[in-house]
Motif scaffolding. Structure first.
Motif, PDB file in Angstrom:
ATOM      1  N   LYS A 111     -23.251  32.946 -39.974  1.00 53.27           N
ATOM      2  CA  LYS A 111     -23.102  33.169 -38.428  1.00 53.27           C
ATOM      3  C   LYS A 111     -21.694  33.630 -38.394  1.00 53.27           C
ATOM      4  N   LEU A 112     -21.374  34.642 -37.685  1.00 52.28           N
ATOM      5  CA  LEU A 112     -19.986  35.218 -37.333  1.00 52.28           C
ATOM      6  C   LEU A 112     -20.137  35.216 -35.990  1.00 52.28           C
ATOM      7  N   PHE A 113     -19.229  34.687 -35.222  1.00 53.14           N
ATOM      8  CA  PHE A 113     -19.348  34.758 -33.473  1.00 53.14           C
ATOM      9  C   PHE A 113     -17.848  34.424 -33.170  1.00 53.14           C
ATOM     10  N   TYR A 114     -17.881  34.879 -31.811  1.00 50.68           N
ATOM     11  CA  TYR A 114     -16.424  34.672 -31.213  1.00 50.68           C
ATOM     12  C   TYR A 114     -16.772  33.864 -29.972  1.00 50.68           C
ATOM     13  N   GLN A 115     -15.958  32.767 -29.758  1.00 50.99           N
ATOM     14  CA  GLN A 115     -16.106  31.958 -28.601  1.00 50.99           C
ATOM     15  C   GLN A 115     -14.944  31.712 -27.957  1.00 50.99           C
ATOM     16  N   TRP A 116     -15.180  31.891 -26.445  1.00 54.21           N
ATOM     17  CA  TRP A 116     -14.182  31.701 -25.238  1.00 54.21           C
ATOM     18  C   TRP A 116     -14.634  30.704 -24.617  1.00 54.21           C
ATOM     19  N   THR A 117     -13.490  29.868 -24.097  1.00 52.24           N
ATOM     20  CA  THR A 117     -13.970  28.881 -23.240  1.00 52.24           C
ATOM     21  C   THR A 117     -12.513  28.797 -22.379  1.00 52.24           C
ATOM     22  N   TYR A 118     -13.036  28.159 -21.079  1.00 49.12           N
ATOM     23  CA  TYR A 118     -12.140  27.981 -19.860  1.00 49.12           C
ATOM     24  C   TYR A 118     -12.598  26.720 -19.560  1.00 49.12           C
ATOM     25  N   THR A 119     -11.477  25.578 -19.278  1.00 52.82           N
ATOM     26  CA  THR A 119     -11.640  24.336 -18.948  1.00 52.82           C
ATOM     27  C   THR A 119     -10.787  23.993 -17.909  1.00 52.82           C
ATOM     28  N   THR A 132      -3.955  21.211 -17.424  1.00 53.95           N
ATOM     29  CA  THR A 132      -5.292  20.677 -16.763  1.00 53.95           C
ATOM     30  C   THR A 132      -6.164  22.024 -16.493  1.00 53.95           C
ATOM     31  N   LYS A 133      -5.620  23.281 -16.713  1.00 54.10           N
ATOM     32  CA  LYS A 133      -6.469  24.396 -16.870  1.00 54.10           C
ATOM     33  C   LYS A 133      -5.744  24.941 -18.007  1.00 54.10           C
TER      34      LYS A 133
END
Length: 476
Positions: A111-119, A132-133
């Motif tokens: 697998k080759l993927f890009y992950q973007w997350t907002y917490t 905190t953000k």
């Protein structure tokens, strides 16, 4: 009474299209087969299904082709935390993942993927946590190699073989049914052509019997013949009338089947068919056999299906031993742009390697399964070998019958010629008073029998020829 029956049969003959005056345009064999292909729904179904199956022949290859995937996750976590001051009372996470994945035929998957997350963390003390953000971004490469179960891709290749051979087996079977349907239609064409000519022969025989009866009656009334000769001629006429009626019934059935093959709901065939001349059958040459018959090829592919099934079953019961690894670079800041920029640098790498192992403890059942799968493979091989043996035997038998029928047909033509000359000569002798009515009747019967035998033998030759066409080159 006999005359009225004769007139009735002549009318029926005209309705069936047996009179040359009632025939329309000529219809060749190739033109008729085209009508069958276009008008016969069964033939159309086989044509479309076999082509559709061939079009998805490589469908299973999608298993080892690159795939695009994406995962969207939205988390709202409000469960109690151990230390709300540090961990907050609610966590909101939006995660987006997209990339490519592929399974290779040699057991390597990646697998080759890009992950973007907002917490976002809520409920902490103000300014207690630095972030905190925040945003996280990371490109990830994951690989896994099978070492035991599906070792070097054996299970994957068996899955491909199972799908491809199953598709080919179905395609070969449908193609064989299609060829058999066309061969049947060809036989129906010749059967109607022969039936028409047999009606003509029987009609001529009936007319000769009627003329002979009239001639005998005239001789009896003038005192030149015996009453027994007239009765003999009358009995012969009734026999010929009965034979003529049976031939008309066969013609009706042949015409109905002829139209049925091309999807026409009528009993009458208006077209003129090819006349069965001597050259029609003499020019036939033995169809060349270049490969296995299509139904035998289907059996061969089913053997491969059994082998693939056995391999899959064997792999399914093997222990799992996979080595895997993951490599990623990371970016994590309170700004989306900087987190993405940091993710493409090598300042914050992550590396993971591992090993997975899993096995069944029911070794006896595993062993039983292996034996069962091997027995299924052996059964499929035996079925294919028997099918191939039967095909070779059937082909050699058909070739022998075809050659023998052609030899007999040559004799039939010779017999017919001799019987015609014999009949004509005996008629002349009867007119000169050197023969008797009974003898002419016998010779007329011999000639009609010779004609009918020749037509039946021609039909046999053509029937064998259409069967031999099933052994012609069978490439999809």
């Amino acid at each position: 009474m006999v005359q009225r029956l004769n007139n009735l049969f002549l009318i029926l003959l005209g309705m069936l299209g047996s009179s040359t005056l009632g025939w329309g345009n000529s219809l060749s064999l190739s033109e008729y087969l085209e009508q069958v292909k276009k008008g016969n729904e069964g033939v159309q179904a086989l044509t479309q299904s076999s082509q559709a199956i061939l079009n998805r022949r490589d469908e299973a290859r999608l298993l080892v082709r690159p795939m695009f995937f994406t995962n969207l996750t939205f988390l709202n976590d409000a469960k109690p935390t151990a230390v709300p001051t540090f961990m907050g009372t609610r966590t909101l996470v939006d995660s987006y993942q997209f990339g490519f994945m592929q399974q290779t035929p040699f057991g390597l998957s990646g697998k080759l993927f890009y992950q973007w997350t907002y917490t976002q963390i809520e409920g902490t003390l103000p300014n207690f946590l630095p972030l905190t953000k925040f945003y996280e971004a990371r490109p990830v490469l994951e690989v896994s190699q099978s070492l035991w179960k599906n070792g070097l891709g054996s299970e994957t290749r068996s899955t491909l073989q199972l799908a491809e051979s199953g598709t080919l087996a179905q395609a070969y079977a449908d193609q064989f049914k299609l060829k058999a349907a066309i061969a049947e239609a060809e036989g129906v064409y010749w059967k109607l052509a022969i039936a028409r000519q047999m009606v003509v022969v029987q009609k001529e025989s009936l007319e000769r019997a009627e003329r002979l009866r009239d001639w005998s009656r005239k001789r009896t009334r003038s005192g030149l013949g015996d009453k027994s000769d007239e009765l003999q001629a009358e009995a012969n006429l009734q026999v010929r009338t009965l034979e003529y009626q049976a031939t008309l019934n066969e013609l009706r059935s042949a015409a109905l089947n002829f139209n049925f093959q091309r999807g026409v709901k009528e009993e009458e065939v208006k077209e003129k068919l090819v006349s069965l001349e001597r050259a029609t059958t003499e020019k036939l040459t033995l169809p060349e056999k270049k490969s296995m018959r299509l139904d035998v090829k289907a059996a061969q592919e089913l053997t491969k299906v059994a082998e693939a099934n056995a391999k899959l079953g064997s792999e399914k019961n093997k222990p799992t031993l996979d080595v895997f690894g993951q490599a990623a670079t990371n970016g994590r800041t309170d700004q989306w742009g900087s987190s993405v920029s940091d993710s493409w640098s090598t300042r914050y790498p992550t590396f993971t390697v591992g090993l997975k192992f899993q096995t069944s403890l029911d070794f006896w059942q595993v062993s039983q399964n292996q034996g069962s799968y091997q027995a299924e493979v052996k059964a499929a091989e035996l079925n294919y070998r028997r099918k191939a043996f039967e095909e070779d035997k059937d082909y050699r038998d058909l070739v022998k019958k075809f050659n023998e029928a052609k030899d007999r047909l040559s004799l039939c033509f010779g017999i017919e010629e001799v019987q015609e000359k014999k009949l004509n000569r005996e008629r002349e002798r009867l007119k000169l008073g050197r023969s008797v009515t009974y003898q002419v009747i016998l010779f007329e019967q011999d000639y009609a029998s010779a004609e009918l035998l020749r037509l039946k033998t021609q039909g046999e030759v053509l029937g064998l020829y259409t069967q031999l066409k099933l052994y012609e080159d069978a490439q999809l």
